[in-house]
Design a protein around this motif. Structure first.
Motif, PDB file in Angstrom:
ATOM      1  N   ASN A 429      57.911  51.525  -4.789  1.00  0.00           N
ATOM      2  CA  ASN A 429      58.817  51.848  -5.596  1.00  0.00           C
ATOM      3  C   ASN A 429      59.529  53.222  -4.763  1.00  0.00           C
ATOM      4  OD1 ASN A 429      59.238  50.396  -7.613  1.00  0.00           O
ATOM      5  ND2 ASN A 429      57.576  51.380  -9.055  1.00  0.00           N
ATOM      6  N   CYS A 430      59.356  54.343  -4.681  1.00  0.00           N
ATOM      7  CA  CYS A 430      59.666  55.244  -3.710  1.00  0.00           C
ATOM      8  C   CYS A 430      60.618  55.195  -2.743  1.00  0.00           C
ATOM      9  CB  CYS A 430      58.370  56.221  -3.361  1.00  0.00           C
ATOM     10  SG  CYS A 430      58.107  57.636  -4.565  1.00  0.00           S
ATOM     11  N   VAL A 431      59.760  54.203  -2.016  1.00  0.00           N
ATOM     12  CA  VAL A 431      60.192  53.067  -0.868  1.00  0.00           C
ATOM     13  C   VAL A 431      62.063  51.994  -1.035  1.00  0.00           C
ATOM     14  CG1 VAL A 431      60.167  52.327   1.226  1.00  0.00           C
ATOM     15  CG2 VAL A 431      58.801  54.285   1.035  1.00  0.00           C
ATOM     16  N   GLU A 432      61.095  51.439  -1.839  1.00  0.00           N
ATOM     17  CA  GLU A 432      62.098  49.865  -2.054  1.00  0.00           C
ATOM     18  C   GLU A 432      62.994  50.607  -3.169  1.00  0.00           C
ATOM     19  OE1 GLU A 432      61.644  47.810  -0.145  1.00  0.00           O
ATOM     20  OE2 GLU A 432      59.580  47.814   0.252  1.00  0.00           O
ATOM     21  N   ARG A 433      63.427  52.060  -3.168  1.00  0.00           N
ATOM     22  CA  ARG A 433      64.805  51.827  -4.140  1.00  0.00           C
ATOM     23  C   ARG A 433      65.453  52.584  -3.098  1.00  0.00           C
ATOM     24  NH1 ARG A 433      61.254  53.932  -9.264  1.00  0.00           N
ATOM     25  NH2 ARG A 433      61.501  55.844  -8.601  1.00  0.00           N
ATOM     26  N   ARG A 434      65.097  52.938  -2.137  1.00  0.00           N
ATOM     27  CA  ARG A 434      66.137  53.620  -1.731  1.00  0.00           C
ATOM     28  C   ARG A 434      66.392  52.163  -0.763  1.00  0.00           C
ATOM     29  NH1 ARG A 434      62.901  57.907  -2.800  1.00  0.00           N
ATOM     30  NH2 ARG A 434      63.766  60.146  -2.842  1.00  0.00           N
TER      31      ARG A 434
END
Length: 464
Positions: A429-434
């Motif tokens: 989520n930390c990566v994919e939300r960006r």
């Protein structure tokens, strides 16, 4: 001593002076370009009736034979000649007689060498562009395969936020893409033909400079004969661009050297691109990356050398300018070799994706996302920043990661935390939300990769 001058001299040149003055030892590299330019010059002279049709044909045929013999090693370029120009003219005259002596009509060695260097640099830019493109293709392939390979991103050499290997490689794609662009700009700006400028003031012969430029693939002739024979700006631009390429390769090499250490273990370099130690049998050294990093200074040195040579030279041609060639030749060869070897190393490298993901998890790279989580719960960012700082301190004391904390531990620091904190700070989520333009999320990166593929399919000469 085979030289193209001497009529006004009454004694032989001292041998040491001759050797010091001679350039055949390095400008023989320009043989093909010198002959190509001479063929175009002879064709133009015949067209303008300065030479007869027969003389023009004999000269062109003789020049083609010389080039063929040099390439097949039937004819050797030796140091009995002062420079590549005297080598070509002397051998041409031996083969076709007096017509060979007419080749130099309407030109000087000054505009001749200016032409040779431009032809050479154009050829080398094509070669460099091809090697840069291959490196970009390798990087793009790694990007495409690693959209979901999580790793720590760094600032100040400290773990900062999670990214993907695809995103990290994408940064280098942008660097080398700019390098290609600089090469294209240099090619376009330098692509004017100096032949016909003479020593510095043109000539009284009715030369057709437009025709010569067209034969040699230039956009047109240069517009000032003094500038034409004394211009080395394009070499300085080239050396600057080559230095930037080496700077990018050196940064990349530094990361690979770091990632290859026992402490990181992010990559394993293929045996074909590693060496061992003469005394320590366990060693597997990243010598290619280290040599690329080391040779960067060599290319920087060439740039500084030519800048220093040119800084005090009045118009027009001066013999100092002979010093440009060895520097340029060496820098070009160095960069071409570094690009080829670096690409080979990178394309065969094994990325330890498990180590990368584990390192991102253990480095508190998701701390910013924990703060963003609290902001979404209505807590001001500055307060959220302080709360997460307390979380990190707690984890350091207990030697655990944010993912390992219990909900009770979270809520002991702030009651705003709930069960969904674990999903919020997951690497995924930390990566994919960006997913804003330029961010590491898969959606954003897929769009970049599509653009990269379109870019790599284009022929830069057709699009300029």
């Amino acid at each position: 001593m085979a030289q193209l001058w001497g009529g006004r001299f009454t004694k032989e040149t001292d041998q040491l002076v001759y050797d010091f003055n001679a350039s055949i030892g390095f400008d023989k590299k320009l043989c093909e370009q010198d002959i190509r330019g001479s063929i175009a010059h002879a064709q133009m002279l015949a067209k303008q009736k300065i030479l007869t049709e027969k003389e023009g044909e004999d000269i062109v045929s003789g020049l083609q034979e010389i080039l063929c013999d040099v390439k097949s090693k039937k004819l050797e370029i030796t140091d009995e000649y002062e420079d590549i120009h005297s080598f070509v003219e002397e051998n041409l005259t031996r083969r076709i007689g007096n017509a060979g002596k007419k080749l130099h009509t309407g030109r000087s060695r000054n505009d001749q060498v200016a032409l040779d260097m431009k032809l050479y640099v154009r050829d080398e830019i094509d070669e460099l562009d091809g090697r840069l493109k291959k490196l970009l293709e390798t990087i793009e392939n790694i990007m495409e395969k690693n959209l979901h390979t999580y790793m720590p991103g760094f600032t100040h050499l400290q773990k900062a936020q999670p990214v993907t290997l695809s995103h990290h490689m994408g940064a280098y794609f942008e660097m080398f893409k700019r390098d290609r662009g600089r090469m294209h700009d240099i090619y376009h700006r330098m692509n004017l033909c100096p032949l016909g400028s003479g020593a510095l003031a043109g000539t009284t012969y009715p030369l057709d400079r437009e025709y010569t430029a067209s034969l040699l693939g230039f956009d047109g002739p240069t517009k000032n004969s003094m500038d034409s024979v004394s211009d080395r700006d394009y070499l300085i631009e080239l050396l600057s661009a080559l230095s930037t390429i080496m700077m990018h390769l050196s940064r990349f090499s530094e990361e690979i050297i770091t990632w290859n250490t026992n402490e990181y273990q992010f990559v394993e370099i293929d045996d074909a691109y590693s060496t061992g130690s003469s005394i320590m049998p366990q060693k597997k050294n990243p010598d290619i990356a280290e040599l690329v990093r080391g040779k960067t200074g060599r290319v920087y040195g060439a740039l500084i050398s030519v800048l220093t040579t040119m800084k005090g030279i009045p118009l027009a041609y001066n013999k100092d300018m002979q010093e440009d060639k060895e520097m340029v030749f060496d820098a070009i060869d160095t960069v071409k070799n570094c690009l080829q070897l670096f690409n080979g190393m990178l394309s065969t490298m094994n990325f330890r994706t498990d180590k990368m993901a584990d390192s991102a998890k253990k480095g508190f790279t998701n701390a910013t996302d924990a703060a963003d989580y609290l902001v979404k719960k209505g807590i001001p960012f500055r307060d959220a920043h302080g709360i997460v700082g307390q979380l990190v301190l707690h984890c350091i004391e207990k030697q655990i990661s944010l993912d390992d904390m219990t909900l009770v531990e979270y809520q002991a620091i702030s009651p705003a935390f709930e069960d969904d904190i674990y999903e919020a700070i997951s690497m995924k989520n930390c990566v994919e939300r960006r997913n804003t333009i330029g961010a590491p999320g898969a959606q954003a990166m897929e769009a970049v990769i599509r653009e990269n593929k379109l870019y790599l399919r284009k022929n830069w000469k057709e699009s300029r």
